[in-house]
Scaffold this active site. Sequence first.
Site, PDB file in Angstrom:
ATOM      1  N   GLU A  12       0.899  -1.148   0.000  1.00 46.36           N
ATOM      2  CA  GLU A  12       0.000   0.000   0.000  1.00 46.36           C
ATOM      3  C   GLU A  12       0.935   1.195   0.000  1.00 46.36           C
ATOM      4  OE1 GLU A  12      -3.226   0.286  -0.238  1.00 46.36           O
ATOM      5  OE2 GLU A  12      -3.669  -1.852  -0.192  1.00 46.36           O
ATOM      6  N   TYR A  42       1.990   5.157   6.626  1.00 35.97           N
ATOM      7  CA  TYR A  42       2.660   4.535   5.472  1.00 35.97           C
ATOM      8  C   TYR A  42       4.152   4.359   5.747  1.00 35.97           C
ATOM      9  CZ  TYR A  42       5.272   4.407   1.082  1.00 35.97           C
ATOM     10  OH  TYR A  42       6.182   4.092   0.086  1.00 35.97           O
ATOM     11  N   PRO A  44      -5.488  20.819  -6.504  1.00 33.95           N
ATOM     12  CA  PRO A  44      -5.404  21.013  -5.057  1.00 33.95           C
ATOM     13  C   PRO A  44      -3.962  20.943  -4.537  1.00 33.95           C
ATOM     14  CG  PRO A  44      -6.150  18.788  -5.551  1.00 33.95           C
ATOM     15  CD  PRO A  44      -5.944  19.466  -6.877  1.00 33.95           C
ATOM     16  N   LYS A  69       6.517   0.972   6.212  1.00 37.02           N
ATOM     17  CA  LYS A  69       7.665   0.665   5.357  1.00 37.02           C
ATOM     18  C   LYS A  69       8.931   0.532   6.210  1.00 37.02           C
ATOM     19  CE  LYS A  69       7.905   0.405   1.408  1.00 37.02           C
ATOM     20  NZ  LYS A  69       7.696  -0.747   0.467  1.00 37.02           N
ATOM     21  N   THR A  80      11.435   3.235   0.588  1.00 37.81           N
ATOM     22  CA  THR A  80      11.217   4.655   0.330  1.00 37.81           C
ATOM     23  C   THR A  80      12.115   5.542   1.188  1.00 37.81           C
ATOM     24  OG1 THR A  80       9.560   6.393   0.598  1.00 37.81           O
ATOM     25  CG2 THR A  80       9.295   4.481   1.993  1.00 37.81           C
ATOM     26  N   ASP A  81      12.343   6.770   0.715  1.00 38.14           N
ATOM     27  CA  ASP A  81      13.088   7.750   1.529  1.00 38.14           C
ATOM     28  C   ASP A  81      12.246   8.266   2.697  1.00 38.14           C
ATOM     29  OD1 ASP A  81      11.265   9.313   0.105  1.00 38.14           O
ATOM     30  OD2 ASP A  81      12.759  10.697  -0.707  1.00 38.14           O
ATOM     31  N   GLU A  82      10.921   7.996   2.668  1.00 35.83           N
ATOM     32  CA  GLU A  82      10.053   8.557   3.723  1.00 35.83           C
ATOM     33  C   GLU A  82      10.367   7.966   5.093  1.00 35.83           C
ATOM     34  OE1 GLU A  82       5.977   9.233   2.947  1.00 35.83           O
ATOM     35  OE2 GLU A  82       6.315   9.697   0.845  1.00 35.83           O
TER      36      GLU A  82
HETATM   37  P1  NAD Z   1       1.486   1.177  -6.375  1.00 35.08           P
HETATM   38  O1  NAD Z   1       0.519   1.489  -5.288  1.00 35.08           O
HETATM   39  O2  NAD Z   1       1.341   1.826  -7.692  1.00 35.08           O
HETATM   40  O3  NAD Z   1       1.493  -0.401  -6.649  1.00 35.08           O
HETATM   41  C1  NAD Z   1       1.429  -1.350  -5.622  1.00 35.08           C
HETATM   42  C2  NAD Z   1       1.098  -2.699  -6.246  1.00 35.08           C
HETATM   43  O4  NAD Z   1       1.091  -3.681  -5.206  1.00 35.08           O
HETATM   44  C3  NAD Z   1      -0.279  -2.746  -6.906  1.00 35.08           C
HETATM   45  O5  NAD Z   1      -0.207  -3.382  -8.153  1.00 35.08           O
HETATM   46  C4  NAD Z   1      -1.130  -3.563  -5.942  1.00 35.08           C
HETATM   47  O6  NAD Z   1      -2.168  -4.299  -6.571  1.00 35.08           O
HETATM   48  C5  NAD Z   1      -0.082  -4.489  -5.336  1.00 35.08           C
HETATM   49  N1  NAD Z   1      -0.458  -4.976  -4.001  1.00 35.08           N
HETATM   50  C6  NAD Z   1      -0.940  -4.239  -2.952  1.00 35.08           C
HETATM   51  N2  NAD Z   1      -1.192  -5.048  -1.905  1.00 35.08           N
HETATM   52  C7  NAD Z   1      -0.840  -6.299  -2.281  1.00 35.08           C
HETATM   53  C8  NAD Z   1      -0.849  -7.558  -1.629  1.00 35.08           C
HETATM   54  N3  NAD Z   1      -1.280  -7.694  -0.365  1.00 35.08           N
HETATM   55  N4  NAD Z   1      -0.411  -8.647  -2.306  1.00 35.08           N
HETATM   56  C9  NAD Z   1       0.025  -8.522  -3.595  1.00 35.08           C
HETATM   57  N5  NAD Z   1       0.036  -7.362  -4.256  1.00 35.08           N
HETATM   58  C10 NAD Z   1      -0.380  -6.257  -3.620  1.00 35.08           C
HETATM   59  O7  NAD Z   1       2.914   1.439  -5.742  1.00 35.08           O
HETATM   60  P2  NAD Z   1       4.244   2.016  -6.420  1.00 35.08           P
HETATM   61  O8  NAD Z   1       4.192   3.487  -6.381  1.00 35.08           O
HETATM   62  O9  NAD Z   1       4.476   1.312  -7.690  1.00 35.08           O
HETATM   63  O10 NAD Z   1       5.330   1.562  -5.336  1.00 35.08           O
HETATM   64  C11 NAD Z   1       5.939   0.282  -5.431  1.00 35.08           C
HETATM   65  C12 NAD Z   1       6.907   0.118  -4.266  1.00 35.08           C
HETATM   66  O11 NAD Z   1       7.902   1.136  -4.326  1.00 35.08           O
HETATM   67  C13 NAD Z   1       6.244   0.259  -2.897  1.00 35.08           C
HETATM   68  O12 NAD Z   1       6.823  -0.692  -2.030  1.00 35.08           O
HETATM   69  C14 NAD Z   1       6.569   1.677  -2.448  1.00 35.08           C
HETATM   70  O13 NAD Z   1       6.652   1.750  -1.046  1.00 35.08           O
HETATM   71  C15 NAD Z   1       7.942   1.859  -3.089  1.00 35.08           C
HETATM   72  N6  NAD Z   1       8.295   3.253  -3.442  1.00 35.08           N
HETATM   73  C16 NAD Z   1       7.423   4.037  -4.174  1.00 35.08           C
HETATM   74  C17 NAD Z   1       7.834   5.326  -4.550  1.00 35.08           C
HETATM   75  C18 NAD Z   1       6.942   6.216  -5.372  1.00 35.08           C
HETATM   76  O14 NAD Z   1       7.279   7.385  -5.587  1.00 35.08           O
HETATM   77  N7  NAD Z   1       5.817   5.745  -5.891  1.00 35.08           N
HETATM   78  C19 NAD Z   1       9.084   5.805  -4.168  1.00 35.08           C
HETATM   79  C20 NAD Z   1       9.927   4.974  -3.419  1.00 35.08           C
HETATM   80  C21 NAD Z   1       9.526   3.693  -3.079  1.00 35.08           C
HETATM   81  O1  DAU Z   2       9.203   9.803  -1.267  1.00 30.29           O
HETATM   82  C1  DAU Z   2       8.789   8.585  -1.806  1.00 30.29           C
HETATM   83  C2  DAU Z   2       7.304   8.461  -1.681  1.00 30.29           C
HETATM   84  O2  DAU Z   2       6.731   9.338  -2.647  1.00 30.29           O
HETATM   85  C3  DAU Z   2       6.783   7.046  -1.869  1.00 30.29           C
HETATM   86  O3  DAU Z   2       7.286   6.222  -0.852  1.00 30.29           O
HETATM   87  C4  DAU Z   2       5.246   7.014  -1.859  1.00 30.29           C
HETATM   88  O4  DAU Z   2       4.794   5.713  -2.139  1.00 30.29           O
HETATM   89  C5  DAU Z   2       4.742   7.987  -2.910  1.00 30.29           C
HETATM   90  O5  DAU Z   2       3.337   8.028  -2.876  1.00 30.29           O
HETATM   91  C6  DAU Z   2       5.322   9.376  -2.695  1.00 30.29           C
HETATM   92  O6  DAU Z   2       4.815   9.950  -1.480  1.00 30.29           O
HETATM   93  P1  DAU Z   2       4.373  11.504  -1.385  1.00 30.29           P
HETATM   94  O7  DAU Z   2       3.427  11.638  -0.274  1.00 30.29           O
HETATM   95  O8  DAU Z   2       5.584  12.377  -1.412  1.00 30.29           O
HETATM   96  O9  DAU Z   2       3.675  11.625  -2.837  1.00 30.29           O
HETATM   97  P2  DAU Z   2       2.337  12.372  -3.305  1.00 30.29           P
HETATM   98  O10 DAU Z   2       2.310  12.304  -4.786  1.00 30.29           O
HETATM   99  O11 DAU Z   2       1.138  11.878  -2.565  1.00 30.29           O
HETATM  100  O12 DAU Z   2       2.586  13.872  -2.857  1.00 30.29           O
HETATM  101  C7  DAU Z   2       3.722  14.592  -3.320  1.00 30.29           C
HETATM  102  C8  DAU Z   2       3.694  15.960  -2.653  1.00 30.29           C
HETATM  103  O13 DAU Z   2       2.574  16.693  -3.166  1.00 30.29           O
HETATM  104  C9  DAU Z   2       3.499  15.904  -1.143  1.00 30.29           C
HETATM  105  O14 DAU Z   2       4.232  16.956  -0.539  1.00 30.29           O
HETATM  106  C10 DAU Z   2       1.992  16.167  -0.956  1.00 30.29           C
HETATM  107  C11 DAU Z   2       1.668  17.068  -2.118  1.00 30.29           C
HETATM  108  N1  DAU Z   2       0.302  16.936  -2.675  1.00 30.29           N
HETATM  109  C12 DAU Z   2      -0.149  15.690  -3.000  1.00 30.29           C
HETATM  110  C13 DAU Z   2      -1.419  15.515  -3.510  1.00 30.29           C
HETATM  111  C14 DAU Z   2      -1.916  14.132  -3.858  1.00 30.29           C
HETATM  112  C15 DAU Z   2      -0.494  18.053  -2.874  1.00 30.29           C
HETATM  113  O15 DAU Z   2      -0.067  19.194  -2.609  1.00 30.29           O
HETATM  114  N2  DAU Z   2      -1.754  17.887  -3.393  1.00 30.29           N
HETATM  115  C16 DAU Z   2      -2.241  16.658  -3.709  1.00 30.29           C
HETATM  116  O16 DAU Z   2      -3.422  16.574  -4.154  1.00 30.29           O
END
Ligand code: NAD
Ligand code: DAU
Length: 366
Positions: free
Chosen positions: A97, A173, A228, A177, A147-149
């Site tokens: 998630e 979240y 937003p 992680k 993640t860096d979070e």
């Molecule tokens: P995403 O939400 O787009 O995709 C997650 C996928 O995991 C989906 O396909 C979902 O169906 C699947 N999934 C969820 N729960 C599951 C379960 N219980 N069993 C099997 N599959 C399941 O996420 P993303 O943005 O592609 O992120 C992928 C990974 O990278 C995550 O672990 C996230 O923490 C990490 N990450 C994301 C970012 C980012 O900017 N998006 C940055 C750094 C790290």
């Molecule tokens: O840093 C890595 C992370 O980046 C990943 O681990 C997460 O899975 C990924 O979702 C992302 O997290 P953020 O919370 O940084 O991403 P998001 O796109 O939700 O938001 C980026 C920034 O924009 C954050 O400061 C919140 C802001 N934001 C986001 C939304 C959705 C807004 O200002 N308005 C918005 O509607």
Amino acid sequence: MADNWKEDRMRSPRRILITGGAGFIGSNFVHHWCSNYPNDRVIVLDALTYAGNRQNLTNLENQNNFRFVQGDICDRTLIDNLLQTENIDTIAHFAAESHVDRSILGPAAFVQTNIVGTFTLLEAFRQHWYNFTPIQQQQGLFLHVSTDEVYGSLNPEDPAFTETTPYSPNSPYSASKASSDHFARAYFHTYGVPTIITNCSNNYGPYHFPEKLIPLMCINMLLGKQLPVYGDGQNVRDWLYVIDHCRALDCVIHRGKPGETYNIGGNNEVKNLDLVRMLCKLMDELADNLPITPCEQLINFVKDRPGHDRRYAIDANKIKNELGWTPSVTVEQGLKRTVEWYLTHRHWWEPLLSEEYQAYYRKVYA
Ligand code: NAD
Ligand code: DAU
């Protein structure tokens, strides 16, 4: 562990299980892997939650070396069966998630998938790995994509996160992680299971689900809806084009050292408001027949996200110096490609704006 890990893990073909391969980063990684390593066996395991989309993988479904399995990473019987029957030597674990705002609305799913699910996979891989031959043990790897979070929030003058920055997660979240990272680390130190953790900054690019900042802004502009921006819009994120993240993970799988952590980042710190303005300009230039132009008129400051981290920044010197990875795409190039992708993939994103998505949207932005 012997010190010939590098050469042994370079050996192909690999039998790789990619969890979460129907999500945003996972599906980009599956495409990367299948086109670069056509002799490898690729198994995708994905539960197809709201964030998973099998359409992301359509063009791979007919390939003999590719298999899609719908299932949950918490299902131990299924995992044991897959590891054995497919003789898996490598797990690239993306399933999670992943959205901070959803973790604030409902943290339980984050505990279940991110913590219990990762633990289940690690346990299954541990048992499976014990039965490997010594050579297979050298080649085997559990890559935990994180993640860096987990490092928390930076002040403007703070140095960027390094691999030794103490963990300080602030959202459900990032707490989930962080917990899963600790398990991946412990399985190396306690059991010798070859795990590597990567901590990456914000990704963007194709197949990004519309709830996240960049796709949400692009789609709202195309629909003439408000943009937003949380709080004062001065929060900083370090943006990385998703294909560069996939290239970095490829380096880590082939050349990374088990037991290590690698930070991955774009060296592209941008304030949210500046980023949204860049997207508005690109959309004004590239799109025909926008409902409202210039798009900047649509910017709307809304109530801040609770516990909103102020700034993230990654120091990616370790992966650069030790494994030779650097990003190949600048933020200007990456954003242009991304806007073009959303312009030409209306058929991909329109069906995602479902009733469930609208209900979620009303809850967060009400
Ligand atoms: P995403 O939400 O787009 O995709 C997650 C996928 O995991 C989906 O396909 C979902 O169906 C699947 N999934 C969820 N729960 C599951 C379960 N219980 N069993 C099997 N599959 C399941 O996420 P993303 O943005 O592609 O992120 C992928 C990974 O990278 C995550 O672990 C996230 O923490 C990490 N990450 C994301 C970012 C980012 O900017 N998006 C940055 C750094 C790290
Ligand atoms: O840093 C890595 C992370 O980046 C990943 O681990 C997460 O899975 C990924 O979702 C992302 O997290 P953020 O919370 O940084 O991403 P998001 O796109 O939700 O938001 C980026 C920034 O924009 C954050 O400061 C919140 C802001 N934001 C986001 C939304 C959705 C807004 O200002 N308005 C918005 O509607």
